[in-house]
Design an enzyme around this catalytic site. Structure first.
Site, PDB file in Angstrom:
ATOM      1  N   HIS A 175       0.887  -1.215  -0.130  1.00 62.95           N
ATOM      2  CA  HIS A 175      -0.259   0.104  -0.009  1.00 62.95           C
ATOM      3  C   HIS A 175       1.074   1.362  -0.173  1.00 62.95           C
ATOM      4  O   HIS A 175       1.931   1.475   0.638  1.00 62.95           O
ATOM      5  CB  HIS A 175      -0.980  -0.035   1.309  1.00 62.95           C
ATOM      6  CG  HIS A 175      -0.307   0.117   2.566  1.00 62.95           C
ATOM      7  ND1 HIS A 175      -0.168   1.227   3.242  1.00 62.95           N
ATOM      8  CD2 HIS A 175      -0.061  -0.826   3.383  1.00 62.95           C
ATOM      9  CE1 HIS A 175       0.462   1.112   4.296  1.00 62.95           C
ATOM     10  NE2 HIS A 175       0.344  -0.243   4.490  1.00 62.95           N
ATOM     11  N   ASP A 192       6.352   2.131   6.436  1.00 65.85           N
ATOM     12  CA  ASP A 192       4.820   1.306   6.365  1.00 65.85           C
ATOM     13  C   ASP A 192       4.240   2.098   5.245  1.00 65.85           C
ATOM     14  O   ASP A 192       3.368   3.072   5.981  1.00 65.85           O
ATOM     15  CB  ASP A 192       4.375   0.995   7.810  1.00 65.85           C
ATOM     16  CG  ASP A 192       3.206   0.751   7.778  1.00 65.85           C
ATOM     17  OD1 ASP A 192       2.673   0.118   6.685  1.00 65.85           O
ATOM     18  OD2 ASP A 192       2.245   0.829   8.790  1.00 65.85           O
ATOM     19  N   GLU A 195      -5.254   1.059   2.949  1.00 62.01           N
ATOM     20  CA  GLU A 195      -5.005   0.324   3.768  1.00 62.01           C
ATOM     21  C   GLU A 195      -4.985   0.446   5.184  1.00 62.01           C
ATOM     22  O   GLU A 195      -5.384  -0.019   6.203  1.00 62.01           O
ATOM     23  CB  GLU A 195      -3.746  -0.526   3.539  1.00 62.01           C
ATOM     24  CG  GLU A 195      -3.258  -1.675   4.016  1.00 62.01           C
ATOM     25  CD  GLU A 195      -2.667  -1.563   5.436  1.00 62.01           C
ATOM     26  OE1 GLU A 195      -2.420  -2.563   6.217  1.00 62.01           O
ATOM     27  OE2 GLU A 195      -2.274  -0.356   5.772  1.00 62.01           O
ATOM     28  N   GLU A 196      -4.604   1.874   5.360  1.00 58.68           N
ATOM     29  CA  GLU A 196      -4.429   2.467   6.937  1.00 58.68           C
ATOM     30  C   GLU A 196      -5.577   2.456   7.736  1.00 58.68           C
ATOM     31  O   GLU A 196      -5.568   2.805   8.654  1.00 58.68           O
ATOM     32  CB  GLU A 196      -3.436   3.703   6.601  1.00 58.68           C
ATOM     33  CG  GLU A 196      -2.120   3.749   6.434  1.00 58.68           C
ATOM     34  CD  GLU A 196      -1.263   2.988   7.528  1.00 58.68           C
ATOM     35  OE1 GLU A 196      -1.850   2.387   8.614  1.00 58.68           O
ATOM     36  OE2 GLU A 196      -0.043   2.731   7.199  1.00 58.68           O
ATOM     37  N   ASP A 201       4.051  -6.220   3.618  1.00 58.89           N
ATOM     38  CA  ASP A 201       3.823  -5.005   4.436  1.00 58.89           C
ATOM     39  C   ASP A 201       4.912  -5.218   5.473  1.00 58.89           C
ATOM     40  O   ASP A 201       5.561  -6.338   5.493  1.00 58.89           O
ATOM     41  CB  ASP A 201       2.510  -5.044   4.917  1.00 58.89           C
ATOM     42  CG  ASP A 201       1.908  -3.645   5.261  1.00 58.89           C
ATOM     43  OD1 ASP A 201       2.843  -2.700   5.565  1.00 58.89           O
ATOM     44  OD2 ASP A 201       0.607  -3.477   5.456  1.00 58.89           O
ATOM     45  N   HIS A 249       4.790   3.250  13.022  1.00 60.67           N
ATOM     46  CA  HIS A 249       3.645   4.440  12.887  1.00 60.67           C
ATOM     47  C   HIS A 249       4.306   5.558  13.674  1.00 60.67           C
ATOM     48  O   HIS A 249       3.623   6.699  14.017  1.00 60.67           O
ATOM     49  CB  HIS A 249       2.419   3.995  13.657  1.00 60.67           C
ATOM     50  CG  HIS A 249       1.526   3.349  12.763  1.00 60.67           C
ATOM     51  ND1 HIS A 249       0.205   3.213  12.965  1.00 60.67           N
ATOM     52  CD2 HIS A 249       1.930   2.342  11.759  1.00 60.67           C
ATOM     53  CE1 HIS A 249      -0.221   2.379  12.160  1.00 60.67           C
ATOM     54  NE2 HIS A 249       0.586   1.801  11.362  1.00 60.67           N
TER      55      HIS A 249
END
Length: 344
Positions: free
Chosen positions: A67, A184, A218-219, A238, A318
């Protein structure tokens, strides 16, 4: 795998702001790079980019996904003092955003810079500057324009619902570390493009048909929820998690056996572990209880597929993330091994 290509690709993509819902520029970049390699592309209604490659066995189609959408913020409201209240997009680790630079994108295609700050930003003024909890209600954006009130901000064209992209601060060290926000999952996009380049440069035909899919939501948990009907199995690429009792490091390819959506396909996961052993790759098998992937979204979306999940080990997810070039090597080699393996 060409080291210069994958690192250059990753750095360029990381500089393209693409919080979930504002991914068109990243998809444009990926489409342009795919065409440079000689591939045709299509997009679905959600904006996901797809590249189809014919394999030896045309009766099966494997989807490979990564993603390009990232975490970010959105303008919740404009304050009377000219600062912006924020709401998160996805789940960024909010305390890490204090004092980060950002860009505000208006609906009229204007772009302004700013800084994300805590409301108790000054140590010389606020007694709770070091103790106030950093959360959505206490973080705000200071715009780099002469604004003294809400009306001044409105005159700039900034309004509620505008996207706020966070500066990734990408750095590649001489020792091989890649550190940046949003590894990510842009680092996995780079891995898949390295695979695409290898297939083209070395004229390799995969074992089955392939559809490379670069997803955009995706998030927020529905990135690959809709798939082409011909896909019967799917490998999501991922980031691999690091910490607590997990085995993965920044040098490994992670193979996820189970995440918050449940176990991944037993045979696919077993095949990936077997290939990692045969190729003597640095790999780890782990369980991620606070994680979901494009495969998770595809299964929840009702797609009749089996799926697995791998990716390079990334530390501090994150937040300000980091991985190592060796993790990219191991990930790309495992993907290449999987898509060229003979079906048993």
């Amino acid at each position: 795998m060409e080291k210069e290509y994958i690192l250059s690709f990753a750095q360029k993509l990381l500089q393209v702001d693409s919080p979930t819902g504002f991914t068109m520029h990243a998809i444009d970049f990926l489409e342009k790079e795919a065409k440079k390699l000689g591939y045709d592309t299509v997009r679905n209604q959600k904006g996901n980019l797809m590249i189809q490659i014919e394999g030896k066995d045309t009766s099966h189609t494997l989807g490979l996904s990564a993603h390009c959408d990232t975490l970010g913020l959105m303008v919740r409201s404009i304050k009377d003092n000219g600062y912006l209240a924020i709401t998160p997009i996805g789940s960024p680790t909010l305390p890490t955003l204090d004092s980060e630079y950002c860009r505000i994108y208006t609906r009229e295609n204007r772009v302004y810079t700013g800084t994300i700050l805590c409301q108790a930003a000054s140590k010389h003024v606020h007694p709770d500057a070091g103790s106030l909890e950093r959360k959505a209600d206490t973080l705000e954006v200071r715009i780099d324009e002469i604004v003294k009130n809400k009306e001044d901000v409105l005159e700039l064209g900034i309004s509620n619902g505008d996207f706020i992209a966070i500066d990734p601060k990408t750095t590649v060290t001489e020792s091989g570390f890649i550190k940046s926000r949003f590894l990510d999952d842009k680092i996995s996009c780079a891995c898949l493009f390295s695979v695409l380049k290898t297939l083209k440069d070395e004229n390799i035909m995969p074992s089955t048909n392939l559809i490379f899919l670069f997803s955009t939501y995706e998030e927020v948990d529905h990135g690959a929820s809709a798939l082409p009907d011909e896909i019967d199995s799917m490998l999501a690429v991922d980031m691999g998690c690091i910490g607590l009792d997990l085995s993965c490091t920044e040098y490994d390819v992670s193979i996820c056996a189970k995440d918050s959506s449940g176990p991944y396909d037993y045979q696919m996961t077993s095949d990936l572990i077997r290939l990692a052993k045969e190729k003597q790759l640095c790999y780890a098998v782990d369980i991620y209880p606070m994680y979901g992937s494009d495969v998770s979204a595809a299964l929840k979306g009702g797609n009749n597929i089996k799926g697995a999940l791998i990716g390079p080990g990334v530390q501090a997810s994150h937040g300000m993330e980091r991985t190592h070039y060796k993790a990219l090597e191991n990930t790309v080699e495992l993907i290449m091994s999987y898509i060229t393996k003979e079906n048993e």
